[in-house]
Motif scaffolding. Structure first.
Motif, short mmCIF file in Angstrom:
data_model
loop_
_atom_site.label_atom_id
_atom_site.label_comp_id
_atom_site.label_asym_id
_atom_site.label_seq_id
_atom_site.Cartn_x
_atom_site.Cartn_y
_atom_site.Cartn_z
N THR A 35 24.51 -24.41 -117.98
CA THR A 35 23.99 -23.05 -117.95
C THR A 35 22.47 -22.96 -118.04
OG1 THR A 35 24.23 -22.87 -120.36
CG2 THR A 35 26.11 -22.17 -119.02
N ARG A 36 21.77 -24.08 -117.95
CA ARG A 36 20.33 -24.05 -118.20
C ARG A 36 19.56 -23.50 -117.00
NH1 ARG A 36 19.33 -22.90 -122.57
NH2 ARG A 36 17.18 -23.57 -122.30
N PRO A 37 18.40 -22.89 -117.28
CA PRO A 37 17.57 -22.29 -116.21
C PRO A 37 17.09 -23.28 -115.17
CG PRO A 37 16.89 -21.50 -118.37
CD PRO A 37 17.87 -22.60 -118.62
N MET A 38 17.09 -24.58 -115.51
CA MET A 38 16.63 -25.58 -114.54
C MET A 38 17.35 -25.43 -113.21
SD MET A 38 17.22 -29.69 -114.59
CE MET A 38 17.59 -30.43 -112.99
N TRP A 39 18.64 -25.17 -113.25
CA TRP A 39 19.41 -25.11 -112.01
C TRP A 39 19.00 -23.93 -111.15
CZ3 TRP A 39 21.07 -29.59 -111.08
CH2 TRP A 39 21.51 -30.42 -112.11
N GLN A 40 18.60 -22.83 -111.79
CA GLN A 40 18.07 -21.71 -111.02
C GLN A 40 16.70 -22.05 -110.44
OE1 GLN A 40 19.70 -20.99 -114.19
NE2 GLN A 40 21.44 -20.71 -112.81
N ALA A 41 15.90 -22.80 -111.20
CA ALA A 41 14.57 -23.18 -110.73
C ALA A 41 14.66 -24.14 -109.54
CB ALA A 41 13.78 -23.84 -111.87
N VAL A 42 15.61 -25.05 -109.58
CA VAL A 42 15.76 -26.01 -108.49
C VAL A 42 16.32 -25.32 -107.25
CG1 VAL A 42 17.03 -28.06 -107.74
CG2 VAL A 42 16.03 -27.98 -110.03
N GLY A 43 17.27 -24.41 -107.45
CA GLY A 43 17.89 -23.72 -106.32
C GLY A 43 18.54 -24.70 -105.36
N ASP A 44 18.19 -24.60 -104.09
CA ASP A 44 18.74 -25.50 -103.07
C ASP A 44 17.87 -26.74 -102.88
OD1 ASP A 44 20.87 -23.78 -102.55
OD2 ASP A 44 19.70 -22.66 -101.07
N GLY A 45 16.88 -26.90 -103.74
CA GLY A 45 15.98 -28.04 -103.62
C GLY A 45 16.56 -29.32 -104.20
N ASN A 46 15.73 -30.34 -104.26
CA ASN A 46 16.12 -31.65 -104.76
C ASN A 46 15.81 -31.73 -106.25
OD1 ASN A 46 16.14 -34.39 -105.51
ND2 ASN A 46 15.68 -35.03 -103.42
N PRO A 47 16.84 -31.86 -107.11
CA PRO A 47 16.56 -31.89 -108.56
C PRO A 47 15.71 -33.09 -108.98
CG PRO A 47 18.88 -32.34 -108.11
CD PRO A 47 18.28 -31.87 -106.83
N ASP A 48 15.85 -34.22 -108.25
CA ASP A 48 15.03 -35.39 -108.58
C ASP A 48 13.55 -35.09 -108.36
OD1 ASP A 48 17.43 -36.65 -109.05
OD2 ASP A 48 17.43 -37.78 -107.18
N GLU A 49 13.23 -34.43 -107.26
CA GLU A 49 11.85 -34.06 -106.99
C GLU A 49 11.35 -33.04 -108.01
OE1 GLU A 49 9.41 -35.02 -104.94
OE2 GLU A 49 10.71 -36.70 -104.39
N TRP A 50 12.22 -32.11 -108.39
CA TRP A 50 11.84 -31.12 -109.39
C TRP A 50 11.44 -31.80 -110.71
CZ3 TRP A 50 13.35 -29.55 -114.25
CH2 TRP A 50 12.92 -28.28 -114.68
N VAL A 51 12.25 -32.79 -111.13
CA VAL A 51 11.95 -33.52 -112.37
C VAL A 51 10.62 -34.26 -112.24
CG1 VAL A 51 12.67 -35.44 -113.85
CG2 VAL A 51 14.34 -33.72 -113.14
#
Length: 223
Positions: A35-51
């Motif tokens: 449920t964390r906001p990270m998933w909204q921030a990443v959206g359809d992007g790459n979570p590895d790049e987001w990190v």
């Protein structure tokens, strides 16, 4: 109240698993829970790049995925196919560069070596056996470089602080962004060269007692 096993781990004189400047340096703690906001921030992007971008922004040399965290990230992997309720992470994920060296935190014997190459699995994996203050326990190291399996042998003795392997890259580590999955296990039961790093939430009480918080050995103040 800590269990006897947790108290013993806390009392050990340990060395680092990663180079000290990384293990105790600036880190990005990543909350991967459902449920964390990270998933909204990443959206359809790459979570590895987001990190990686978040790490650069704060000058971090390591990311940390937390212990005892329910995560949605396993649902679309071959390793976890058909087990949607298996989502409780019971190790620490220490995100570092491929090739980062690993050293044993206490004296050890190499218990097992394996290469679990299903997509979403551990990839090259080492389990070390430790005997300290009358108690036997194990540490598991997943997502390693393949060369690690040529560095050491089953039955080999390692002294505290001795190099035994390296973190692997995505092409060899089960398909994950480069990181070390580090886990403490009191009783392996019938497992030989493997042990689940993710379990079912309804088994949490028993499993978390057998696999306590890895920070009892890593010892960062922010975890």
């Amino acid at each position: 109240m800590p269990t006897h096993f947790e108290s013993l781990l806390s009392s050990l004189d340990v060395s680092t698993v990663l180079p000290p400047e990384i293990q105790f340096g600036q880190a990005l703690i990543v909350d991967l829970s459902r449920t964390r906001p990270m998933w909204q921030a990443v959206g359809d992007g790459n979570p590895d790049e987001w990190v990686l971008n978040q790490m650069r922004a704060i000058g971090a040399t390591m990311s940390i995925g937390r212990y005892n965290e329910q995560r949605p990230i396993y649902e679309n992997t071959e390793q976890f196919e058909g087990t949607p309720d298996r989502d409780l992470h019971i190790g620490l994920d220490l995100g570092v560069m491929p090739g980062t060296p690993l050293t044993t935190p206490v004296d050890a014997t190499v218990f097992s070596l394996a290469d679990h190459q299903h997509q979403g699995d551990y990839g090259p994996t080492v389990i070390l056996r430790h005997q300290e203050k009358g108690l036997t326990f194990f540490t598991l190291y997943g997502h390693l470089a393949a060369d690690t399996l040529n560095k050491i042998n089953v039955g080999q003795t390692l002294v505290k602080g001795e190099l035994f392997g390296w973190v692997g890259d995505k092409s060899e580590n089960g398909g994950w962004a480069p990181h070390l999955h580090f886990q403490i296990i009191q009783d392996l039961g019938e497992w030989k060269d493997d042990y689940p790093g993710v379990t079912y939430s309804n088994q949490a009480e028993v499993v978390l007692e057998n696999c306590p918080d890895p920070n009892l050995i890593i010892r960062r103040d922010d975890l």
